[in-house]
Design an enzyme around this catalytic site. Sequence first.
Site, PDB file in Angstrom:
ATOM      1  N   CYS A   1     -66.829  40.061  14.433  1.00  0.00           N
ATOM      2  CA  CYS A   1     -67.564  41.131  13.747  1.00  0.00           C
ATOM      3  C   CYS A   1     -68.528  41.796  14.722  1.00  0.00           C
ATOM      4  CB  CYS A   1     -68.321  40.566  12.549  1.00  0.00           C
ATOM      5  SG  CYS A   1     -67.240  39.890  11.267  1.00  0.00           S
TER       6      CYS A   1
ATOM      7  N   ASP B   1     -71.856  42.704   7.468  1.00  0.00           N
ATOM      8  CA  ASP B   1     -72.211  42.160   6.154  1.00  0.00           C
ATOM      9  C   ASP B   1     -73.736  42.198   6.074  1.00  0.00           C
ATOM     10  OD1 ASP B   1     -72.910  40.536   4.013  1.00  0.00           O
ATOM     11  OD2 ASP B   1     -71.661  38.839   4.618  1.00  0.00           O
TER      12      ASP B   1
ATOM     13  N   LEU C   1     -72.429  46.273   1.819  1.00  0.00           N
ATOM     14  CA  LEU C   1     -72.916  45.259   0.893  1.00  0.00           C
ATOM     15  C   LEU C   1     -71.750  44.868  -0.006  1.00  0.00           C
ATOM     16  CD1 LEU C   1     -76.314  46.853  -0.145  1.00  0.00           C
ATOM     17  CD2 LEU C   1     -76.075  44.602   0.936  1.00  0.00           C
TER      18      LEU C   1
END
Length: 264
Positions: free
Chosen positions: A146, A169, A208
Amino acid sequence: MQQYLDLMRHVLEHGDRKTDRTGTGTVSVFGWQMRFRLAEGFPLLTTKKLHTRSIIHELLWFIRGDTNIRYLKDHGVSIWDEWADENGDLGPVYGKQWRRWETADGRSVDQLAQLIDGIKRNPDSRRHIVSAWNPGEVGSMALPPCHALFQFYVAGGRLSCQLYQRSADIFLGVPFNIASYALLTMMVAQVCDLEPGDFVWTGGDCHLYLNHLQQAEEQLQRTPYPLPRMILNPEVRDLFAFRFEDFTLEGYTAHPHIKAPVAV
């Protein structure tokens, strides 16, 4: 860390609904940047308490070049458990790419060692880059990186770092990533005889999860506390010699932890 709360609020108010790999669903925006001046404090979130032990041990695990969760489990860190196989292996994830990137001609590149050497020898270079995104091995990773690429920059005796995080995230991952790379910047600065400068966080798909919206709203009601200080053992002059005991967090006051499910 008002910048972080501003990102969260922006996504809640302006984000697009999207599907995702986990089937959870997200609210998402594309492209966001935050800058933290490390001289003003260690950017550890205060609007919910973070498990600093996990952040430090995960970073040390990356630096070791490790890709098995045994070290993490031995130190009470469970953040990678959901992705490991029955033997604790994750495939060629961050540690492998940082320390043993395999080239087309069969060589192995230690990107971290190369980075330190480059900063010391040629601080003005624009090539102080480490990448975890290896297209040839992404398919073998339990979870593709990520936080995919980071670059260092030296000016005025200060070392700054910019991270590109392709998948962010916001509620669970981003606070960890900010603290982790800020700490890495401080560590690299120390071993290269530089002062910490800025940490710049750049996000791609900033999202989110739909099952984090209530928790995000709760966090937005909280007022940030002053940032803490992270003290490094000044005797450590080798990036690969740092141990957990070499870090001391001072003045960390935070609101209570907010539980949220991990999307796997």
